[in-house]
Design a protein around this motif. Sequence first.
Motif, PDB file in Angstrom:
ATOM      1  N   ASP A  44       6.387   4.535   1.047  1.00 49.64           N
ATOM      2  CA  ASP A  44       6.299   5.948   1.417  1.00 49.64           C
ATOM      3  C   ASP A  44       7.266   6.739   0.549  1.00 49.64           C
ATOM      4  O   ASP A  44       8.396   6.303   0.315  1.00 49.64           O
ATOM      5  CB  ASP A  44       6.653   6.121   2.900  1.00 49.64           C
ATOM      6  CG  ASP A  44       6.276   7.484   3.449  1.00 49.64           C
ATOM      7  OD1 ASP A  44       5.501   8.207   2.789  1.00 49.64           O
ATOM      8  OD2 ASP A  44       6.758   7.817   4.541  1.00 49.64           O
ATOM      9  N   ARG A  53      -3.405  10.036   6.579  1.00 49.66           N
ATOM     10  CA  ARG A  53      -3.355   8.570   6.618  1.00 49.66           C
ATOM     11  C   ARG A  53      -2.119   8.006   7.318  1.00 49.66           C
ATOM     12  O   ARG A  53      -2.107   6.818   7.657  1.00 49.66           O
ATOM     13  CB  ARG A  53      -3.405   8.028   5.193  1.00 49.66           C
ATOM     14  CG  ARG A  53      -4.716   8.348   4.500  1.00 49.66           C
ATOM     15  CD  ARG A  53      -4.685   7.976   3.050  1.00 49.66           C
ATOM     16  NE  ARG A  53      -5.982   8.274   2.432  1.00 49.66           N
ATOM     17  CZ  ARG A  53      -6.160   8.431   1.136  1.00 49.66           C
ATOM     18  NH1 ARG A  53      -5.141   8.297   0.300  1.00 49.66           N
ATOM     19  NH2 ARG A  53      -7.359   8.706   0.660  1.00 49.66           N
ATOM     20  N   ALA A  74      -4.291   3.312  -0.675  1.00 54.20           N
ATOM     21  CA  ALA A  74      -3.992   3.848   0.661  1.00 54.20           C
ATOM     22  C   ALA A  74      -5.253   4.273   1.395  1.00 54.20           C
ATOM     23  O   ALA A  74      -5.289   4.263   2.630  1.00 54.20           O
ATOM     24  CB  ALA A  74      -3.022   5.023   0.561  1.00 54.20           C
ATOM     25  N   VAL A 114      -6.931   2.333   4.537  1.00 60.38           N
ATOM     26  CA  VAL A 114      -6.557   2.404   5.957  1.00 60.38           C
ATOM     27  C   VAL A 114      -7.458   3.341   6.744  1.00 60.38           C
ATOM     28  O   VAL A 114      -7.452   3.317   7.972  1.00 60.38           O
ATOM     29  CB  VAL A 114      -5.071   2.790   6.177  1.00 60.38           C
ATOM     30  CG1 VAL A 114      -4.152   1.759   5.551  1.00 60.38           C
ATOM     31  CG2 VAL A 114      -4.779   4.194   5.692  1.00 60.38           C
ATOM     32  N   THR A 117       8.146  -0.462   6.226  1.00 58.34           N
ATOM     33  CA  THR A 117       7.981   0.772   5.457  1.00 58.34           C
ATOM     34  C   THR A 117       9.219   0.945   4.591  1.00 58.34           C
ATOM     35  O   THR A 117      10.348   0.825   5.081  1.00 58.34           O
ATOM     36  CB  THR A 117       7.821   1.992   6.387  1.00 58.34           C
ATOM     37  OG1 THR A 117       6.653   1.790   7.187  1.00 58.34           O
ATOM     38  CG2 THR A 117       7.675   3.286   5.605  1.00 58.34           C
ATOM     39  N   ARG A 158      -8.683  -1.816   8.223  1.00 59.60           N
ATOM     40  CA  ARG A 158      -7.486  -1.833   9.094  1.00 59.60           C
ATOM     41  C   ARG A 158      -7.452  -3.107   9.924  1.00 59.60           C
ATOM     42  O   ARG A 158      -6.406  -3.748  10.060  1.00 59.60           O
ATOM     43  CB  ARG A 158      -7.452  -0.617  10.021  1.00 59.60           C
ATOM     44  CG  ARG A 158      -6.940   0.636   9.364  1.00 59.60           C
ATOM     45  CD  ARG A 158      -6.501   1.688  10.378  1.00 59.60           C
ATOM     46  NE  ARG A 158      -7.441   1.954  11.449  1.00 59.60           N
ATOM     47  CZ  ARG A 158      -8.479   2.775  11.361  1.00 59.60           C
ATOM     48  NH1 ARG A 158      -8.744   3.396  10.230  1.00 59.60           N
ATOM     49  NH2 ARG A 158      -9.263   2.977  12.405  1.00 59.60           N
ATOM     50  N   THR A 178       0.841  -1.193   0.000  1.00 60.14           N
ATOM     51  CA  THR A 178       0.000   0.000   0.000  1.00 60.14           C
ATOM     52  C   THR A 178       0.875   1.242   0.000  1.00 60.14           C
ATOM     53  O   THR A 178       2.077   1.184   0.260  1.00 60.14           O
ATOM     54  CB  THR A 178      -0.981  -0.003   1.192  1.00 60.14           C
ATOM     55  OG1 THR A 178      -1.954   1.033   0.985  1.00 60.14           O
ATOM     56  CG2 THR A 178      -0.276   0.172   2.518  1.00 60.14           C
ATOM     57  N   LEU A 194      -1.358   4.144   8.355  1.00 56.14           N
ATOM     58  CA  LEU A 194      -0.409   3.385   7.547  1.00 56.14           C
ATOM     59  C   LEU A 194       0.692   2.806   8.431  1.00 56.14           C
ATOM     60  O   LEU A 194       1.076   1.649   8.284  1.00 56.14           O
ATOM     61  CB  LEU A 194       0.170   4.268   6.439  1.00 56.14           C
ATOM     62  CG  LEU A 194      -0.808   4.584   5.306  1.00 56.14           C
ATOM     63  CD1 LEU A 194      -0.334   5.790   4.503  1.00 56.14           C
ATOM     64  CD2 LEU A 194      -0.998   3.370   4.404  1.00 56.14           C
ATOM     65  N   PHE A 242       4.317  -0.713   3.381  1.00 58.32           N
ATOM     66  CA  PHE A 242       3.933   0.682   3.138  1.00 58.32           C
ATOM     67  C   PHE A 242       5.024   1.331   2.297  1.00 58.32           C
ATOM     68  O   PHE A 242       6.159   1.463   2.749  1.00 58.32           O
ATOM     69  CB  PHE A 242       3.727   1.409   4.464  1.00 58.32           C
ATOM     70  CG  PHE A 242       3.606   2.912   4.369  1.00 58.32           C
ATOM     71  CD1 PHE A 242       2.992   3.537   3.290  1.00 58.32           C
ATOM     72  CD2 PHE A 242       4.099   3.710   5.386  1.00 58.32           C
ATOM     73  CE1 PHE A 242       2.881   4.923   3.221  1.00 58.32           C
ATOM     74  CE2 PHE A 242       3.995   5.090   5.337  1.00 58.32           C
ATOM     75  CZ  PHE A 242       3.391   5.696   4.249  1.00 58.32           C
TER      76      PHE A 242
END
Length: 170
Positions: free
Chosen positions: A103, A137, A82, A85, A148, A91, A9, A141, A101
Amino acid sequence: MIDSPVVVTGLMGAGKTSVARLLAEALRRPLRDNDDDLEARYGMTAAAIAAEFGADELHARESAVLREALAARPVPVIAAAASTVEDPASRAALHRAFVVFLDGPPAVLAERMLSSPHRPHFQPDLVAMLTEQRERRLPWLREVADVTVDCGSRTPEEISAEVLRHLGAA
């Protein structure tokens, strides 16, 4: 953890589909993509759903197809919007998956968004839109993410290799 769904995501433009495709190939699993699932189920792209019904309806539909994908067998790799979430039920469902995740800086993601007409542009200023979405978010997240990865300057191949290393340790 490897027997669980793997969910990739991140905000629009993060490279979810590219990374999820590589992971699905490496893990020999089916790929489920939120955008493809939306279009298959509703006959419309995310951008068309947002334009016709609004962002709230788009996000509700994205959450519904995510939860369906999480229940699919054989266990898939999922590229998930995304927005999912923001939904408490999604979730909760994500806690049973291994969540990646992606990012990245909103300016980089905004540039990538320009190449894909299926992505909804909720504001004319894409950097401002993505910055606001990220800020809203980010706590969720981080809550669901098992790992991540910075997607701003790394290739999908580099990201998928890192995720596979994490999965090997899980």
